[in-house]
Scaffold this motif. Structure first.
Motif, PDB file in Angstrom:
ATOM      1  N   GLU A  28       0.844  -1.199   0.000  1.00 30.28           N
ATOM      2  CA  GLU A  28       0.000   0.000   0.000  1.00 30.28           C
ATOM      3  C   GLU A  28       0.880   1.249   0.000  1.00 30.28           C
ATOM      4  OE1 GLU A  28      -3.174   1.182  -0.209  1.00 30.28           O
ATOM      5  OE2 GLU A  28      -2.260   3.142   0.220  1.00 30.28           O
ATOM      6  N   SER A  37     -11.769   4.112   0.105  1.00 32.02           N
ATOM      7  CA  SER A  37     -12.487   3.278   1.084  1.00 32.02           C
ATOM      8  C   SER A  37     -12.735   3.999   2.402  1.00 32.02           C
ATOM      9  CB  SER A  37     -11.729   1.970   1.312  1.00 32.02           C
ATOM     10  OG  SER A  37     -11.643   1.258   0.107  1.00 32.02           O
ATOM     11  N   ALA A  41     -19.579   6.312   2.137  1.00 26.83           N
ATOM     12  CA  ALA A  41     -20.764   6.540   2.971  1.00 26.83           C
ATOM     13  C   ALA A  41     -21.091   5.303   3.798  1.00 26.83           C
ATOM     14  CB  ALA A  41     -21.949   6.907   2.074  1.00 26.83           C
ATOM     15  N   CYS A 338     -15.413  -0.005  -9.540  1.00 32.15           N
ATOM     16  CA  CYS A 338     -16.359  -0.095  -8.419  1.00 32.15           C
ATOM     17  C   CYS A 338     -17.685   0.577  -8.744  1.00 32.15           C
ATOM     18  CB  CYS A 338     -15.745   0.533  -7.185  1.00 32.15           C
ATOM     19  SG  CYS A 338     -15.727   2.347  -7.210  1.00 32.15           S
ATOM     20  N   GLY A 342     -17.885  -0.200  -4.484  1.00 33.85           N
ATOM     21  CA  GLY A 342     -16.772  -1.104  -4.174  1.00 33.85           C
ATOM     22  C   GLY A 342     -16.637  -1.393  -2.695  1.00 33.85           C
ATOM     23  N   SER A 344     -19.152  -1.558  -0.439  1.00 35.74           N
ATOM     24  CA  SER A 344     -20.196  -2.490  -0.003  1.00 35.74           C
ATOM     25  C   SER A 344     -20.121  -3.836  -0.713  1.00 35.74           C
ATOM     26  CB  SER A 344     -21.575  -1.868  -0.233  1.00 35.74           C
ATOM     27  OG  SER A 344     -21.724  -1.514  -1.586  1.00 35.74           O
TER      28      SER A 344
HETATM   29  C1  LIG Z   1     -17.544  10.050  -0.884  1.00 31.04           C
HETATM   30  C2  LIG Z   1     -17.663   8.604  -1.269  1.00 31.04           C
HETATM   31  C3  LIG Z   1     -18.744   7.870  -0.819  1.00 31.04           C
HETATM   32  C4  LIG Z   1     -18.856   6.520  -1.179  1.00 31.04           C
HETATM   33  N1  LIG Z   1     -19.886   5.784  -0.658  1.00 31.04           N
HETATM   34  C5  LIG Z   1     -19.948   4.454  -0.903  1.00 31.04           C
HETATM   35  C6  LIG Z   1     -20.956   3.654  -0.302  1.00 31.04           C
HETATM   36  O1  LIG Z   1     -21.788   4.124   0.462  1.00 31.04           O
HETATM   37  N2  LIG Z   1     -20.993   2.334  -0.609  1.00 31.04           N
HETATM   38  C7  LIG Z   1     -20.075   1.763  -1.439  1.00 31.04           C
HETATM   39  O2  LIG Z   1     -20.143   0.582  -1.683  1.00 31.04           O
HETATM   40  N3  LIG Z   1     -19.101   2.494  -2.009  1.00 31.04           N
HETATM   41  C8  LIG Z   1     -19.013   3.819  -1.761  1.00 31.04           C
HETATM   42  N4  LIG Z   1     -18.037   4.573  -2.334  1.00 31.04           N
HETATM   43  C9  LIG Z   1     -17.122   3.915  -3.268  1.00 31.04           C
HETATM   44  C10 LIG Z   1     -16.083   3.147  -2.501  1.00 31.04           C
HETATM   45  O3  LIG Z   1     -15.419   4.023  -1.620  1.00 31.04           O
HETATM   46  C11 LIG Z   1     -15.104   2.536  -3.477  1.00 31.04           C
HETATM   47  O4  LIG Z   1     -15.811   1.767  -4.432  1.00 31.04           O
HETATM   48  C12 LIG Z   1     -14.151   1.600  -2.771  1.00 31.04           C
HETATM   49  O5  LIG Z   1     -13.622   2.206  -1.628  1.00 31.04           O
HETATM   50  C13 LIG Z   1     -13.064   1.214  -3.731  1.00 31.04           C
HETATM   51  O6  LIG Z   1     -12.126   0.454  -3.032  1.00 31.04           O
HETATM   52  P1  LIG Z   1     -10.723   0.212  -3.652  1.00 31.04           P
HETATM   53  O7  LIG Z   1     -10.057  -0.749  -2.752  1.00 31.04           O
HETATM   54  O8  LIG Z   1     -10.861  -0.126  -5.097  1.00 31.04           O
HETATM   55  O9  LIG Z   1     -10.017   1.669  -3.667  1.00 31.04           O
HETATM   56  P2  LIG Z   1      -9.223   2.501  -2.557  1.00 31.04           P
HETATM   57  O10 LIG Z   1      -9.877   2.475  -1.244  1.00 31.04           O
HETATM   58  O11 LIG Z   1      -8.932   3.837  -3.161  1.00 31.04           O
HETATM   59  O12 LIG Z   1      -7.884   1.685  -2.415  1.00 31.04           O
HETATM   60  C14 LIG Z   1      -6.902   1.650  -3.418  1.00 31.04           C
HETATM   61  C15 LIG Z   1      -5.561   1.741  -2.720  1.00 31.04           C
HETATM   62  O13 LIG Z   1      -4.515   1.551  -3.671  1.00 31.04           O
HETATM   63  C16 LIG Z   1      -3.419   2.308  -3.223  1.00 31.04           C
HETATM   64  N5  LIG Z   1      -2.461   2.463  -4.302  1.00 31.04           N
HETATM   65  C17 LIG Z   1      -2.545   3.222  -5.410  1.00 31.04           C
HETATM   66  N6  LIG Z   1      -1.435   3.122  -6.141  1.00 31.04           N
HETATM   67  C18 LIG Z   1      -0.604   2.263  -5.484  1.00 31.04           C
HETATM   68  C19 LIG Z   1       0.703   1.768  -5.735  1.00 31.04           C
HETATM   69  N7  LIG Z   1       1.407   2.110  -6.822  1.00 31.04           N
HETATM   70  N8  LIG Z   1       1.241   0.908  -4.839  1.00 31.04           N
HETATM   71  C20 LIG Z   1       0.570   0.544  -3.724  1.00 31.04           C
HETATM   72  N9  LIG Z   1      -0.672   1.008  -3.434  1.00 31.04           N
HETATM   73  C21 LIG Z   1      -1.249   1.841  -4.328  1.00 31.04           C
HETATM   74  C22 LIG Z   1      -4.047   3.598  -2.768  1.00 31.04           C
HETATM   75  O14 LIG Z   1      -3.190   4.337  -1.918  1.00 31.04           O
HETATM   76  C23 LIG Z   1      -5.316   3.095  -2.087  1.00 31.04           C
HETATM   77  O15 LIG Z   1      -5.164   2.973  -0.692  1.00 31.04           O
HETATM   78  C24 LIG Z   1     -17.882   5.919  -2.002  1.00 31.04           C
HETATM   79  C25 LIG Z   1     -16.807   6.656  -2.459  1.00 31.04           C
HETATM   80  C26 LIG Z   1     -16.688   7.999  -2.104  1.00 31.04           C
HETATM   81  C27 LIG Z   1     -15.515   8.773  -2.606  1.00 31.04           C
END
Ligand SMILES: Cc1cc2nc3c(=O)[nH]c(=O)nc-3n(C[C@H](O)[C@H](O)[C@H](O)COP(=O)(O)OP(=O)(O)OC[C@H]3O[C@@H](n4cnc5c(N)ncnc54)[C@H](O)[C@@H]3O)c2cc1C
Length: 402
Positions: A28, A37, A41, A338, A342, A344
């Protein structure tokens, strides 16, 4: 196997691989859950636009609610159910269609009476034109960091390693297939690498010479200061014609929603240091959305704002997850696309992806989410279609223009 990105999707995939007996390391760039994440919400929604997403959403609800049973660590979940509300003829029609199809796919969804809506949602003043659905299965997690914490604790319990503040800077490819991940500090050999880098998923895929079809788009929400009008035990509400969602939060009300003119934001065009903290926020967007429910939910626009946060969704051209093997680089997998759910969907999506990686067989229906399904798409079309999906978030019956 190595997972790049410790958001909800990466952590869940690593945890499920560890539960299947595979060694799993997550690298990470910042700290776990610090990007999309940690801003979510926290809403889980059983009503989805197709059967596969309904299955994943309901499985995720079940897994979140029983987290301690399968992951071995506690997770607090609010289970108040939700109302889906429509105030226009067109959106009433959408909800009727959703009722029929979601019920057919096994979700517990019922038409809500006017009295049920009026009596069941203290922060909403029904004006009498509403058509509403009641979704008793729907849940939320009050603070998104608690799901991240639960994943981290479960990873530690089941032997998955999470390396924070350690960006992936390279993906090694030998004889045409993935051989490992380079971080700033070490090389980790791996025959399977999962790109779960959220808004950075395309940069990370490019480290292996691959392309992932998603477009990052800004999303925002606000939480009001504590107000007497909101009963903390109230259900979630989604006013579909206004593209607004609401729920109790920290004694106040949370409001988020989907503007018609969303902001695309590609981290590849930003400085290297770009993080979610640099996503420009615009309270005006949320004020306008609150205004659309001003008569019914006066507190949404009237109470002081205690928190305003935002981050990036990864939108795909068809509004569905992008999860599975990357065709051009054997051994490279993606957990992305997502489309705003993503957080949920992470329990079930991580479970399904881990089963696919560890057994080599795609769980039922999952090939429909494979990253290769779009073929080559020019960037501008990718962004146009991603923006369209965002702006039509609550219009599942609307045809995809692509
Ligand atoms: C305001 C808001 C409200 C939301 N509400 C909801 C909701 O109610 N319900 C729901 O289901 N979804 C919701 N979402 C969407 C949800 O947050 C995302 O779908 C989900 O968090 C995506 O998870 P992820 O693991 O793909 O991304 P992230 O949580 O962004 O994780 C990706 C990680 O990869 C890391 N990374 C990037 N590049 C590198 C690299 N080169 N090397 C190592 N690590 C790296 C980043 O630092 C990050 O920590 C919401 C999003 C927002 C912004």
């Amino acid at each position: 196997m190595v997972v790049i990105g410790a958001g909800a999707l990466g952590l869940s995939t690593a945890l499920h691989c560890a539960l299947a007996g595979r060694s799993a390391t997550v690298v990470e760039r910042h700290t776990a859950g610090s990007q999309a994440s940690g801003r979510a919400a926290g809403l889980f929604k059983s009503v989805q636009a197709d059967e596969l997403r309904t299955m994943l959403a309901r499985r995720s609800i079940e897994k979140a609610a029983s987290f301690a049973d399968w992951a071995g660590v506690p997770l607090e979940v609010a289970r108040p159910g939700s109302f889906l509300i429509a105030r226009t003829a067109q959106h009433r029609e959408y909800l009727r269609r959703e009722l029929a199809q979601s019920a057919g796919w096994g979700a517990d969804v019922r038409e809500a009476s006017g009295a049920q809506l009026a009596g069941g949602l203290s922060y909403y003043r029904a004006v009498g034109v509403e058509f509403a659905l009641w979704c008793p299965e729907d849940i939320y997690i009050e603070e998104p960091a608690s799901l991240v914490r639960a994943y981290l604790d479960a990873c530690a319990l089941h032997g998955a390693t999470v390396l924070e503040n350690e960006p992936a800077v390279g993906i090694s490819v030998t004889d045409g297939r993935v051989a490992g991940v380079e971080t700033a500090r070490r090389s980790i050999a791996a025959r399977a690498v999962v790109d779960a880098a959220g808004g950075w998923v395309r940069q990370v895929a490019e480290l292996a010479g691959a392309r992932v079809p998603v477009a990052p788009v800004r999303h925002q929400l606000l939480i009001t200061a504590p107000v007497a009008e909101v009963d903390p035990a109230d259900p979630i509400a989604r006013v579909v014609d206004a593209a607004v969602y609401l729920r109790p939060a920290r004694g106040g009300l949370m409001l988020g929603g989907f503007e018609a003119g969303p902001l695309p934001l590609d981290p590849r065009q930003q400085p290297d240091s770009f993080s979610t903290d640099d996503v420009p926020l615009d309270l005006g967007v949320l004020r306008a959305l609150a205004g659309q429910v001003g008569a019914e939910v006066p507190v949404a626009g009237g109470a002081p704002v205690a928190e305003h946060r935002g981050g990036l969704f990864t939108m795909s051209p068809d509004g569905r997850f992008v999860a599975g093997p990357v065709p051009e680089v054997p051994g490279l997998w993606v957990a992305s696309g997502c489309n705003g759910s993503g957080f949920s969907s992470s329990p079930a999506l991580g479970e399904a992806l881990a089963a696919w990686i560890t057994t080599g067989d795609a769980p039922l229906g999952m090939t429909a989410l494979a990253p290769g399904r779009f073929g080559p798409l020019p960037d501008d079309e990718l962004v146009t279609r991603g923006l369209w999906q965002y702006a039509h978030y609550y219009d599942p019956a609307a045809p995809d223009p692509g």
